[in-house]
Scaffold this motif. Structure first.
Motif, PDB file in Angstrom:
ATOM      1  N   GLY A   2      -0.728   2.165 -10.657  1.00 40.60           N
ATOM      2  CA  GLY A   2      -2.150   2.447 -10.713  1.00 40.60           C
ATOM      3  C   GLY A   2      -3.001   1.613  -9.781  1.00 40.60           C
ATOM      4  N   LYS A   3      -2.402   0.742  -9.019  1.00 40.22           N
ATOM      5  CA  LYS A   3      -3.147  -0.159  -8.138  1.00 40.22           C
ATOM      6  C   LYS A   3      -2.757   0.065  -6.681  1.00 40.22           C
ATOM      7  CE  LYS A   3      -4.500  -2.358 -11.896  1.00 40.22           C
ATOM      8  NZ  LYS A   3      -5.856  -2.155 -12.448  1.00 40.22           N
ATOM      9  N   ALA A   4      -3.689  -0.247  -5.811  1.00 41.42           N
ATOM     10  CA  ALA A   4      -3.375  -0.264  -4.380  1.00 41.42           C
ATOM     11  C   ALA A   4      -2.557  -1.506  -4.050  1.00 41.42           C
ATOM     12  CB  ALA A   4      -4.669  -0.280  -3.572  1.00 41.42           C
ATOM     13  N   TRP A  39      -2.800   3.951  -4.622  1.00 44.82           N
ATOM     14  CA  TRP A  39      -1.963   4.494  -5.679  1.00 44.82           C
ATOM     15  C   TRP A  39      -1.805   6.008  -5.522  1.00 44.82           C
ATOM     16  CZ3 TRP A  39       1.820   3.406  -8.470  1.00 44.82           C
ATOM     17  CH2 TRP A  39       2.164   4.209  -9.572  1.00 44.82           C
ATOM     18  N   SER A  40      -2.797   6.667  -4.933  1.00 45.59           N
ATOM     19  CA  SER A  40      -2.749   8.115  -4.740  1.00 45.59           C
ATOM     20  C   SER A  40      -1.692   8.539  -3.724  1.00 45.59           C
ATOM     21  CB  SER A  40      -4.114   8.612  -4.247  1.00 45.59           C
ATOM     22  OG  SER A  40      -4.407   8.057  -2.970  1.00 45.59           O
ATOM     23  N   SER A  43      -7.578   1.906  -5.236  1.00 46.10           N
ATOM     24  CA  SER A  43      -7.797   1.871  -3.791  1.00 46.10           C
ATOM     25  C   SER A  43      -8.504   0.577  -3.410  1.00 46.10           C
ATOM     26  CB  SER A  43      -8.620   3.071  -3.339  1.00 46.10           C
ATOM     27  OG  SER A  43      -9.905   3.037  -3.935  1.00 46.10           O
ATOM     28  N   GLY A  44      -8.451   0.230  -2.146  1.00 44.71           N
ATOM     29  CA  GLY A  44      -9.105  -0.980  -1.671  1.00 44.71           C
ATOM     30  C   GLY A  44      -8.781  -1.221  -0.220  1.00 44.71           C
ATOM     31  N   TRP A  45      -9.718  -1.919   0.474  1.00 49.77           N
ATOM     32  CA  TRP A  45      -9.524  -2.199   1.887  1.00 49.77           C
ATOM     33  C   TRP A  45      -9.832  -3.656   2.229  1.00 49.77           C
ATOM     34  CZ3 TRP A  45     -11.246   2.405   0.089  1.00 49.77           C
ATOM     35  CH2 TRP A  45     -10.666   3.569   0.593  1.00 49.77           C
ATOM     36  N   LEU A  46     -10.641  -4.317   1.427  1.00 49.11           N
ATOM     37  CA  LEU A  46     -11.078  -5.672   1.754  1.00 49.11           C
ATOM     38  C   LEU A  46     -10.271  -6.698   0.964  1.00 49.11           C
ATOM     39  CD1 LEU A  46     -14.924  -5.076   1.659  1.00 49.11           C
ATOM     40  CD2 LEU A  46     -13.430  -5.084   3.664  1.00 49.11           C
TER      41      LEU A  46
END
Length: 122
Positions: free
Chosen positions: A31-33, A53-54, A102-105
């Motif tokens: 469930g986590k990036a 996670w997608s 999701s996440g990028w930073l």
């Protein structure tokens, strides 16, 4: 307590390849990036690649077409395949587990490995 352990770094000539691995223990990142960051000498930490996670992946422009991120959720392991390496890819590489799907930073990630050195010689 979650632990992330990177492996696979080393010294390689320009144009060569390396595969980094990140093994997670303590809990899963279901469930986590998950992502890879790097810290080049004298520069700020920067995103290399992220696997949401997608299943969606995203890359820094500087590595697109050369690096591939993929994760084996059954093994709780993530990888970074690095091809056509360049001297400017030299850095300490960190794997990171995200807070959300999701996440990028860097602030989107709250679990970090100890880092593995990648050195590309010209």
């Amino acid at each position: 307590q979650v632990q992330l352990v990177e492996s696979g770094g080393g010294l390689v000539q320009s144009g060569g390849s390396l595969r980094l691995s990140c093994a997670a223990s303590g809990r899963t990142f279901s469930g986590k990036a998950m992502g890879w960051f790097r810290h080049p000498p004298g520069k700020a930490r920067q995103l290399v690649a992220v696997a949401m996670w997608s299943g969606v992946t995203d890359y820094a422009d500087s590595v697109k077409g050369r690096f591939t991120i993929f994760r084996d959720n059954a093994k709780n392991t993530m990888y970074l395949q690095m091809n056509s390496l360049k001297p400017e890819d030299t850095a300490v590489y960190y794997c990171a587990g995200g807070r959300n799907p999701s996440g990028w930073l860097p602030r989107d990630f709250n679990s970090w490995g100890q880092g593995t050195q990648v050195t590309v010689s010209s």
